[in-house]
Structure formats: C-alpha cells, structure tokens
Write a protein that holds these residues in place. Structure first.
Motif, short mmCIF file in Angstrom:
data_model
loop_
_atom_site.label_atom_id
_atom_site.label_comp_id
_atom_site.label_asym_id
_atom_site.label_seq_id
_atom_site.Cartn_x
_atom_site.Cartn_y
_atom_site.Cartn_z
N LEU A 1 0.82 -1.20 0.00
CA LEU A 1 0.00 0.00 0.00
C LEU A 1 0.86 1.25 0.00
O LEU A 1 0.44 2.29 -0.49
N ALA A 2 2.05 1.15 0.52
CA ALA A 2 2.95 2.29 0.57
C ALA A 2 3.72 2.43 -0.74
O ALA A 2 4.44 3.39 -0.92
N ASN A 3 3.56 1.50 -1.66
CA ASN A 3 4.30 1.56 -2.91
C ASN A 3 3.36 1.50 -4.11
O ASN A 3 3.09 0.43 -4.65
N PRO A 4 2.88 2.66 -4.54
CA PRO A 4 1.94 2.67 -5.66
C PRO A 4 2.54 2.19 -6.98
O PRO A 4 1.81 1.65 -7.81
N VAL A 5 3.84 2.33 -7.17
CA VAL A 5 4.44 1.86 -8.43
C VAL A 5 4.26 0.35 -8.53
O VAL A 5 3.80 -0.17 -9.56
N SER B 1 13.41 -1.69 -9.19
CA SER B 1 13.33 -2.49 -7.97
C SER B 1 13.60 -1.63 -6.73
O SER B 1 12.92 -1.76 -5.71
N GLN B 2 14.59 -0.75 -6.84
CA GLN B 2 14.91 0.13 -5.72
C GLN B 2 13.78 1.13 -5.45
O GLN B 2 13.48 1.44 -4.30
N ILE B 3 13.12 1.61 -6.49
CA ILE B 3 11.97 2.50 -6.31
C ILE B 3 10.84 1.74 -5.62
O ILE B 3 10.24 2.22 -4.66
#
Length: 75
Positions: free
Chosen positions: A16-20, A46-48
C-alpha cells in the motif's frame, strides 16, 4: 477479476505504501517490462518499488506514462 481497490489477503501493508508496485502488478507488467518501457534499469525500478530510492520527477513521469496514470497517482 482483481481491482486496485480489492484488498485481498495477499496484499500486504508494504504494498500500500508503494503505488508503483501496486499499479505495475494491476496492469499485469513484470518489472522488466515496465523498466524497459520507461527506459530505466530493472535494478532502479526495484529500488523504487522497495523504497530504497524515490525516483526523479522525470523517471516517475515515464513510469506514470507507461502505466497510463497521472504522476500524482504514484506519489
């Protein structure tokens, strides 16, 4: 059919904290496919997605374009 708002048990709070990552998976893209289309390395993507890097405005813009989103949807 799974929708972006369908928070089934296999979606963890870190997603949920990572929209990408959420949007990439929703669009059915692999990291490799999204990275290739956005013209970035798979490692950078991957790092993003893992939160180790935030990505520049230009990169987020390219990711948003590939995912057919407004850049605001990734922030």
């Amino acid at each position: 059919t799974r929708y972006i708002g369908d928070w089934s048990s296999d979606v963890c709070s870190s997603d949920l904290a990572n929209p990408v990552r959420v949007w990439r998976e929703y669009r059915g893209l692999t990291q490799q496919a999204l990275a290739d289309q956005a013209e970035i390395s798979t490692s950078y993507l991957s790092q993003i997605e893992s939160g180790k890097r935030t990505g520049t405005a230009a990169v987020l813009g390219r990711l948003a374009a590939v995912l057919n989103l407004d850049i605001d949807d990734l922030l």
